[in-house]
Design an enzyme around this catalytic site. Structure first.
Site, short mmCIF file in Angstrom:
data_model
loop_
_atom_site.label_atom_id
_atom_site.label_comp_id
_atom_site.label_asym_id
_atom_site.label_seq_id
_atom_site.Cartn_x
_atom_site.Cartn_y
_atom_site.Cartn_z
N LEU A 176 0.82 -1.21 0.00
CA LEU A 176 0.00 0.00 0.00
C LEU A 176 0.85 1.26 0.00
CD1 LEU A 176 -2.78 -1.00 2.57
CD2 LEU A 176 -2.93 -0.98 0.07
N GLY A 177 2.09 1.16 0.43
CA GLY A 177 2.94 2.34 0.47
C GLY A 177 4.18 2.10 1.28
N GLY A 226 7.08 4.47 3.76
CA GLY A 226 7.40 5.76 4.36
C GLY A 226 8.64 5.69 5.20
N GLY A 227 8.83 6.72 6.04
CA GLY A 227 10.04 6.83 6.83
C GLY A 227 10.16 5.74 7.89
N VAL A 251 3.96 -0.44 4.32
CA VAL A 251 2.58 -0.77 4.65
C VAL A 251 2.07 -1.78 3.63
CG1 VAL A 251 0.27 0.11 5.08
CG2 VAL A 251 2.25 1.54 5.58
N ASP A 304 2.68 13.44 12.81
CA ASP A 304 2.94 13.36 11.37
C ASP A 304 1.64 13.49 10.58
OD1 ASP A 304 4.44 13.15 9.06
OD2 ASP A 304 4.49 10.95 9.07
#
Length: 677
Positions: A22-23, A25-26, A30, A138
């Site tokens: 799904l993605g 990030g830092g 996900v 965030d």
């Protein structure tokens, strides 16, 4: 957005089957997962570099425990977690919908009830999150998802596990996206971040949702951070009470922001009528109002209700409370501070980085930042050695700058009334249905507030200062919500402004009949020239030896940003800039080369935020790069050398085009557009 699993991705994690990505990030990756019962979940697998840190695992365990206590009001519920797994993971409710960033990117800015719904939904989520003693840290458009039209906030609370772990808290490291970070997050001495930082992020997210851009947008993260620290937000495109709430949420001082529950109360008070939010969202918001146990503001100020202007009587008497203390949006006011007694003969050019807000200079002798106009009722604005305004029997204003002015500021102008039955007017902090007015009449100087529900006089001085046909230098200073009016250098009126929600807005000049002539058939007239609107109390934040070129007088050649070129009126609106290579920029501002700063860029500009209307000569020399910079650009500055017509150059520049301007005694005699590869 889903994408297939990559080679090396696990097929399962902690008993959950992984279906897609799904993605990333830092903190980690996900995945879309499936539980034993077949239902979909979102699983965040933490990056390996955190997995080996026992301090991180302890923090992660604690933050997950708190996050699971957050009630599911406009949030994606935390379902499961394993801090002790070889790769720690977190399982949350899967929200099958696009993010706010995707919606704005593909459909454009939100408006009306849809924008208000997002504002309410995110405020509801923050109320629930803060009520459980959690800080998001965030909040950004990517973390606001839409499920069946209702916004849900994800990724709350867990960021703290990284940010406060010792080996991950170097002075230059923090969790979050710069464009949505509160000013205190850039202060190493202010590491104890409060929920007020999330309220600031709410303001930045809603500004993005309503305008399609972040309110402190700049060319680099470093420049964005500088604007967050020193300048007011650009909220052009937002209006009404929502714009006012966003402005308050974006206050520099965390103590000046509302708490999340206060914010939600005010949003619900605004939302009445057929265009309101849907029932599921309202029920979630009202439930969130009753769920909290923790204070969610800056944590240092007492809570005291302040009445705010809203669109309806219900909102005017709502139980919502918004605390502004005695503070203005951008600084404190000392009663012992000197009051500026007269308009400056000419504005001093700022040093780079010193201006917090727009700075407008216009002699008003030609169209530029103000435009000529005539309406169907006979009111007119024209230029005759200044801005000449006339109106039949009712007040009117002349179109002026589109910028929003906030914080401590001054408005200076030379003013004359046409006859004993005419008043010149300065409208300021005009936002939606509300604004303040300064009436300059033959027998009276008056400050008043005009709202959606009623109009009130704040204060008046009965003095015969404005003899018809005689120019007076007027200075309106706004410091810490105190308005001071000086005429020809003498203070004649000083009053506290009365609407704590009206912290920013547009400025306009106008004309209207005096009180004794309002019921008569008269034609009022007034004349205004030498206008200047600027921030006050700025402190230089860059080398004082470095300043922008003063384009208003003398003779010079300088690169400027053009905000409007009007060939027929022989005028151009310019903003002085510094134009330099990336290396020069970083040497000037003592920046060390890194991927986050602009040292590697070929060319950069530093804006002055000061717009000036200048005349052009009758036939200025105009050149351009056209679409052939190899033939029409001069190295190494890349200035256009091929002739171009005024109409072509005006169309080519649009708004914010760069030109090298040749200025002779304050008049532009040549312009060459600048090609930036």
């Amino acid at each position: 957005m889903r994408s297939p699993l990559r080679p090396g991705d696990p097929q399962s994690l902690g008993g959950y089957q992984l279906l897609a990505r799904l993605g990333e990030g830092g903190m980690g990756t996900v995945f879309l997962g499936r539980r034993d019962d077949g239902s979909a979940v979102a699983i965040k697998m933490i990056k390996p570099e955190y997995a080996w840190d026992e301090e991180f695992r302890g923090r992660f365990r604690s933050e997950v425990r708190r996050a699971r206590q957050v009630p599911p009001f406009c949030t994606a519920a935390v379902l499961d977690a394993d801090p002790d797994h070889p790769t720690p993971y977190l399982v949350v409710e899967y929200v099958d919908g696009p993010s706010l960033e995707e919606v704005v990117t593909h459909e454009g800015p939100l408006a009306d009830s849809r924008l208000h719904g997002v504002a309410v939904g995110v405020a509801t989520a923050l109320t629930a999150i803060h009520g459980a003693g959690v800080i998001h840290r965030d909040l950004k458009p990517q973390n606001v998802l839409f499920a069946l039209g209702t916004p849900k906030v994800i990724d709350f609370g867990i960021a703290r596990a990284i940010e406060v772990t010792s080996r991950h808290t170097a002075p230059d490291h923090m969790v979050g996206t710069v464009a949505y970070m509160a000013p205190e997050r850039f202060d190493d001495a202010h590491r104890d971040i409060t929920p007020a930082a999330d309220v600031f992020a709410w303001g930045a997210v809603i500004a993005y949702a309503g305008t399609g851009r972040t309110p402190f947008r700049a060319d680099s993260p470093v420049a964005t951070a500088a604007r967050i620290l020193t300048q007011p937000p650009d909220l052009t495109g937002l209006s009404g009470p929502l714009a006012e709430l966003v402005a308050v949420a974006l206050a520099k001082d965390p103590d000046d922001r509302p708490t999340a529950p206060e914010l939600l109360n005010l949003l619900l008070a605004q939302n009445t009528g057929a265009s309101g939010i849907g029932r599921p969202l309202r029920e979630a918001a009202e439930a969130a109002q009753l769920s909290g146990r923790h204070v969610s503001g800056g944590g240092r100020r007492p809570v005291a209700p302040v009445r705010r202007r809203t669109r309806t009587l219900v909102a005017a008497t709502a139980a919502a409370a918004l605390v502004l203390g005695g503070a203005g949006l951008y600084g404190r006011y000392s009663r012992d501070a000197p009051v500026e007694s007269a308009p400056p003969a000419q504005a001093v050019m700022p040093v780079p980085g010193s201006v917090r807000g727009p700075w407008v200079v216009d002699a008003l002798v030609r169209p530029g930042q103000w435009r000529a106009s005539t309406d169907a009722y006979g009111a007119s604005c024209s230029f005759r050695d200044g801005l000449a305004m006339t109106t039949p029997s009712f007040a009117t204003t002349c179109p002026g700058p589109a910028q929003t002015f906030a914080g401590d500021q001054s408005i200076a102008a030379r003013v004359a009334v046409g006859d004993a039955r005419s008043c010149a007017e300065i409208q300021f902090r005009s936002a939606g249905e509300a604004s303040y007015w300064l009436d300059l009449c033959p027998r009276t100087v008056r400050l008043r507030h005009e709202g959606a529900l009623r109009n009130t006089t704040i204060g008046a001085a009965e003095q015969a200062l404005f003899t018809p046909g005689q120019n007076r230098d007027v200075l309106l200073s706004l410091r810490d919500e105190v308005a001071t009016v000086a005429v020809d250098g003498q203070v004649v009126l000083e009053k506290k402004l009365t609407d704590p929600s009206l912290l920013a807005g547009k400025v306009a000049f106008g004309v209207g009949p005096a009180d004794e002539a309002k019921d008569q058939d008269v034609r009022a007239s007034a004349h205004i020239s030498r206008a200047e609107i600027r921030p006050i109390g700025d402190q230089p934040s860059a080398p004082t030896t470095l300043a922008f070129t003063d384009v208003r007088t003398g003779s010079t050649k300088s690169i400027v940003k053009v905000h409007g070129y009007y060939p027929k009126a022989k005028s151009v609106v310019v903003e002085p800039v510094l134009f330099m290579t990336g290396d020069e920029y970083c040497q000037t501002f003592n920046l060390k080369a890194s991927p986050e700063n602009p040292c590697e860029q070929a060319w950069l500009t530093e804006d002055s935020r000061m717009t000036v209307t200048l005349p052009t000569s009758a036939n200025p020399t105009l050149t351009s790069t056209f679409d052939d910079p190899g033939r029409c650009a001069e190295d190494p500055v890349t200035v256009g050398t091929c002739a171009i017509t005024p109409t072509q150059l005006s169309e080519r520049l649009g708004n914010n085009g760069l030109v090298e301007a040749t200025i002779t005694n304050g008049t532009i005699t040549a312009m060459a557009d600048v090609y930036v590869p």
